[in-house]
Design an enzyme around this catalytic site. Structure first.
Site, PDB file in Angstrom:
ATOM      1  N   HIS A  47       0.843  -1.200   0.000  1.00  0.00           N
ATOM      2  CA  HIS A  47       0.000   0.000   0.000  1.00  0.00           C
ATOM      3  C   HIS A  47       0.879   1.251   0.000  1.00  0.00           C
ATOM      4  O   HIS A  47       0.576   2.230  -0.685  1.00  0.00           O
ATOM      5  CB  HIS A  47      -0.903   0.026   1.236  1.00  0.00           C
ATOM      6  CG  HIS A  47      -1.864  -1.121   1.326  1.00  0.00           C
ATOM      7  ND1 HIS A  47      -1.732  -2.134   2.244  1.00  0.00           N
ATOM      8  CD2 HIS A  47      -2.971  -1.409   0.604  1.00  0.00           C
ATOM      9  CE1 HIS A  47      -2.725  -3.000   2.099  1.00  0.00           C
ATOM     10  NE2 HIS A  47      -3.489  -2.595   1.106  1.00  0.00           N
TER      11      HIS A  47
ATOM     12  N   SER B 204       0.680  -9.040   1.393  1.00  0.00           N
ATOM     13  CA  SER B 204      -0.780  -9.093   1.438  1.00  0.00           C
ATOM     14  C   SER B 204      -1.192  -8.956   2.893  1.00  0.00           C
ATOM     15  O   SER B 204      -0.509  -9.470   3.790  1.00  0.00           O
ATOM     16  CB  SER B 204      -1.256 -10.449   0.900  1.00  0.00           C
ATOM     17  OG  SER B 204      -2.577 -10.708   1.327  1.00  0.00           O
TER      18      SER B 204
END
Ligand code: PAF
Length: 302
Positions: A37, A185
């Site tokens: 992110h 993840s």
């Protein structure tokens, strides 16, 4: 950094930024933020003047027996990461704010939504497409950033933008991996140390596939078979799918004559992980590297 929970406040702030002539970059997330992110936020920071991150664990993209309830929620750490990365606005709505009573409109990207992950997660991409369209309407970004790890999601969003003439540019950023190759993840948090070690098989299998293709192997069925063998030989790993597909149509190919998408979904213990790689035959290296694809329908007058 401003932290807001309502659609009205988000609109007010993004409209002001637009009036000030700022280009708006948007990173939609479900929180539990990690370096993957952060790489999207950094890309947005680099390319745009006002960076918005949404943090919303979207219930409509989880099936009834999936991990919605236990999906990691780490709001304080997420806000800290956003602050550190220079995010201007975090939109952190409640489920009621996004799906008030009586909500009944859905977006479907037919053809692309029922293959690969869509086959084992019916309704998943309907939930994704619906929430992403809502978020685009709320934030009205100029550029939105998605990770190549969710290759099918990125392809579906590009189609949504194209088909519905949305004035947003989609940028797809490269997969960020741990040192041993595991794609980052939020769901990696579920893995035990032993499972975490076993999970590296996804990347190793994809690397083996890339090697075969680099050496001139054109038979997609054979390359797929090798992926299946490597996953099946790993204790505790259960294959959901291994596919070699056309990156645009997401349909299986039989011959690898141009870049193809090798896509994997594997359960390690009870955790479902996905990964992918663009496999490029030696004579097609100029065609596409599978990352940084962008697609824009229309444009925005700011
Ligand atoms: O990739 C994700 O985190 C989610 O699918 C998204 C795009 C934020 C929609 O909920």
């Amino acid at each position: 950094m401003q932290l807001v929970a309502t659609i009205a406040d988000t609109r007010k702030l993004t409209q002001q930024a637009r009036r000030d002539g700022r280009c708006i970059g948007f990173v939609p997330t479900m929180g539990a933020l990690h370096e993957g992110h952060a790489s999207l936020i950094r890309a947005a920071r680099r390319d745009t003047d006002f960076v918005v991150v949404s943090i919303f664990v979207n219930p409509t993209q989880f099936g009834p027996n999936e991990d919605y309830q236990r999906y990691p929620r780490t709001p304080e750490a997420d806000w800290a990461l956003c602050r550190q990365e220079g995010v201007d606005l975090v939109f952190n709505p409640s489920v009621e704010e996004m799906y008030p009573a009586g909500f009944c409109t859905w977006v479907e990207v037919t053809g692309l939504q029922d293959v690969l992950c869509g086959r084992s997660r019916p309704g998943h991409f309907r939930g994704v497409a619906t929430v992403v369209l809502k978020l685009f309407n709320i934030v009205q970004p100029d550029i939105a950033y998605f990770g190549q790890k969710d290759a099918q999601q990125a392809r579906i969003i590009r189609q949504l933008v194209r088909d519905l003439n949305l004035p947003v540019e989609i940028r797809v950023c490269p997969i960020v991996r741990a040192a041993d190759g595991l794609a980052l993840s939020s769901r990696n948090a579920y893995l035990t140390p032993q499972e975490r070690h076993r999970a590296t098989v996804l990347y190793r299998a994809l690397q083996t596939a890339q090697k075969l293709v680099s050496q001139g192997e054109r038979d997609a069925l054979l390359v797929r078979q090798r992926l299946v063998e490597l996953i099946s030989a790993t204790p505790g790993a259960t294959l959901d799918y291994a596919e070699i597909v056309d990156p645009e149509t997401l349909r299986p190919v039989t011959q690898i004559t141009q870049p193809v998408l090798a896509a994997l979904a594997v359960r390690i213990g009870s955790t479902r992980l996905i990964d992918n790689m663009i496999l490029t035959p030696p004579d097609a290296e100029h065609q596409m590297d599978g990352t940084d694809q962008s697609d824009m329908e229309g444009g925005r007058d700011s």
